[in-house]
Design a protein around this motif. Structure first.
Motif, PDB file in Angstrom:
ATOM      1  N   ASP A  10       0.705  -1.108   0.025  1.00  0.00           N
ATOM      2  CA  ASP A  10      -0.214   0.080  -0.006  1.00  0.00           C
ATOM      3  C   ASP A  10       0.749   1.228   0.040  1.00  0.00           C
ATOM      4  OD1 ASP A  10      -2.312  -1.494  -0.059  1.00  0.00           O
ATOM      5  OD2 ASP A  10      -2.580  -1.389   1.900  1.00  0.00           O
ATOM      6  N   THR A  14       1.173   3.853  -3.295  1.00  0.00           N
ATOM      7  CA  THR A  14       0.814   5.441  -3.245  1.00  0.00           C
ATOM      8  C   THR A  14       2.259   6.092  -3.632  1.00  0.00           C
ATOM      9  OG1 THR A  14      -0.584   4.983  -1.223  1.00  0.00           O
ATOM     10  CG2 THR A  14       0.459   7.293  -1.462  1.00  0.00           C
ATOM     11  N   SER A  17       2.301   5.864  -7.518  1.00  0.00           N
ATOM     12  CA  SER A  17       1.543   6.549  -8.202  1.00  0.00           C
ATOM     13  C   SER A  17       1.608   8.006  -7.984  1.00  0.00           C
ATOM     14  CB  SER A  17      -0.002   6.369  -7.506  1.00  0.00           C
ATOM     15  OG  SER A  17      -1.127   6.996  -8.071  1.00  0.00           O
ATOM     16  N   SER A  96     -11.588  -0.639  -7.395  1.00  0.00           N
ATOM     17  CA  SER A  96     -11.456   0.372  -8.517  1.00  0.00           C
ATOM     18  C   SER A  96     -10.202   1.279  -8.398  1.00  0.00           C
ATOM     19  CB  SER A  96     -12.429   1.183  -8.578  1.00  0.00           C
ATOM     20  OG  SER A  96     -12.759   1.920  -7.304  1.00  0.00           O
ATOM     21  N   ASP A  97      -9.732   1.612  -7.164  1.00  0.00           N
ATOM     22  CA  ASP A  97      -8.750   2.525  -6.834  1.00  0.00           C
ATOM     23  C   ASP A  97      -7.343   1.663  -6.872  1.00  0.00           C
ATOM     24  OD1 ASP A  97      -7.539   5.135  -5.636  1.00  0.00           O
ATOM     25  OD2 ASP A  97      -6.762   3.823  -4.109  1.00  0.00           O
ATOM     26  N   GLU A  98      -7.337   0.415  -6.599  1.00  0.00           N
ATOM     27  CA  GLU A  98      -6.008  -0.542  -6.656  1.00  0.00           C
ATOM     28  C   GLU A  98      -5.797  -0.434  -8.345  1.00  0.00           C
ATOM     29  OE1 GLU A  98      -6.182  -3.948  -4.790  1.00  0.00           O
ATOM     30  OE2 GLU A  98      -6.730  -3.199  -2.904  1.00  0.00           O
ATOM     31  N   ARG A 100      -7.009   1.383 -10.713  1.00  0.00           N
ATOM     32  CA  ARG A 100      -6.546   2.670 -11.308  1.00  0.00           C
ATOM     33  C   ARG A 100      -5.067   3.024 -11.216  1.00  0.00           C
ATOM     34  NH1 ARG A 100      -5.059   7.337  -9.225  1.00  0.00           N
ATOM     35  NH2 ARG A 100      -5.903   6.686  -7.320  1.00  0.00           N
ATOM     36  N   LYS A 101      -4.192   2.619  -9.840  1.00  0.00           N
ATOM     37  CA  LYS A 101      -3.072   2.838  -9.436  1.00  0.00           C
ATOM     38  C   LYS A 101      -2.381   2.101 -10.386  1.00  0.00           C
ATOM     39  CE  LYS A 101      -3.488   4.716  -4.743  1.00  0.00           C
ATOM     40  NZ  LYS A 101      -3.248   4.289  -3.294  1.00  0.00           N
ATOM     41  N   THR A 167      -9.377   4.680 -15.001  1.00  0.00           N
ATOM     42  CA  THR A 167      -8.035   5.589 -14.688  1.00  0.00           C
ATOM     43  C   THR A 167      -8.799   7.018 -15.452  1.00  0.00           C
ATOM     44  OG1 THR A 167      -6.350   3.997 -14.776  1.00  0.00           O
ATOM     45  CG2 THR A 167      -5.685   6.339 -15.378  1.00  0.00           C
ATOM     46  N   SER A 171     -16.982   5.209 -14.611  1.00  0.00           N
ATOM     47  CA  SER A 171     -17.353   4.369 -13.029  1.00  0.00           C
ATOM     48  C   SER A 171     -17.134   2.981 -13.277  1.00  0.00           C
ATOM     49  CB  SER A 171     -18.733   4.699 -12.972  1.00  0.00           C
ATOM     50  OG  SER A 171     -19.694   4.027 -13.855  1.00  0.00           O
TER      51      SER A 171
END
Length: 202
Positions: A10, A14, A17, A96-98, A100-101, A167, A171
Motif C-alpha cells: 500500500d 501510493t 502513483s 477500482s482505486d487499486e 487505477r493505480k 483511470t 465509473s
C-alpha cells in the motif's frame, strides 16, 4: 506477516502513483511503510514484485484454470477461459482505486511493461499447450500458438482496458459492463472468424 506485506504494498503503490515507479527507491518505500529496507526485500525479491503482488493472482488463476481443466470434462479450454475472464472482471468491481493505480503505474514504466508482456507470453504458451492437447491438429502451421496468443490477449487486454477506463474516470460499474460486453464480442468474432466452426469445435 501478511499484514506487513500489505502495508509495504500500500505504501509503495501510493508513492509509485504520486512520483512514478522509477523515481521511488526501496529505501523510500521502507520508510513510508515503517519497516527497514531489509524487510522489504525479505518480502519481495525485486521492486517490481511489489507492483505485481496483487495482480499476480490474476496470472496464477489462469494457470490454475488450465491445470484444472480436466475437472471439467467436455468443456473446451477456450470456454473455460471465457468464463475466467468474466470472473476476473467481477473481482475488479471492488478494487477500482487499486486498479487505477496499477494501470497508471505500469503504463508509465518500461520495466513494468516488460514484466506484463512476459506474463502474457507465459499465459499464451500455457493456452497453446492446452489447445494442442485437446486438438493436436492445431499444431499444423503454428495455429495453436496463434490461438494461444489471441485467447491470452483477450484476457489481458480486457482487464487492461478496464483499468484504463477507471483511470480515465469511468465509473467501475460502467467499466465492468463494457468489459463483459467486450469479452462476449471477442468470442463472437472468434466464432464467426472460423466460419462454420464454433468455439466448441476448437
Amino acid at each position: 506477516m501478511e499484514t506487513r506485506r500489505l502495508r509495504i504494498v500500500d505504501a509503495a503503490m501510493t508513492l509509485f502513483s504520486e512520483r512514478g515507479f522509477d523515481n521511488v527507491s526501496t529505501a523510500e518505500v521502507a520508510a513510508a511503510a515503517g519497516v527497514t529496507e531489509k524487510t522489504v526485500f525479505n518480502h519481495f525479491g525485486r521492486k517490481e514484485d511489489i507492483v505485481f503482488y496483487r495482480s499476480d493472482s490474476m496470472i496464477q488463476v489462469m494457470e490454475q484454470t488450465i491445470r484444472d481443466r480436466h475437472q471439467h470434462p467436455g468443456v473446451p479450454i477456450i470456454e473455460l477461459l471465457r468464463e475466467l475472464t468474466h470472473r476476473q472482471i467481477d473481482l475488479r468491481d471492488n478494487i477500482s482505486d487499486e486498479l487505477r493505480k496499477f494501470t497508471a503505474i505500469t503504463a508509465a514504466s518500461p520495466t513494468l511493461e516488460r514484466r506484463r508482456l512476459l506474463a502474457l507470453n507465459s499465459d499464451a504458451e500455457l493456452v497453446r499447450d492446452a489447445l494442442l492437447e485437446e486438438k493436436p491438429e492445431l499444431g499444423a502451421g503454428g495455429l495453436a500458438t496463434a490461438l494461444g496468443y489471441i485467447l491470452a490477449s483477450i484476457h489481458w487486454a480486457t482487464l487492461t482496458e478496464l483499468g484504463n477506463a477507471v483511470t480515465r474516470g469511468v465509473s467501475i460499474d460502467a467499466a465492468c459492463a463494457t468489459a463483459h460486453a467486450a469479452v462476449d464480442r471477442g468470442y463472437e468474432i472468434l466464432r464467426s472468424g472460423f466460419g462454420s466452426s464454433t468455439i466448441e469445435d476448437l
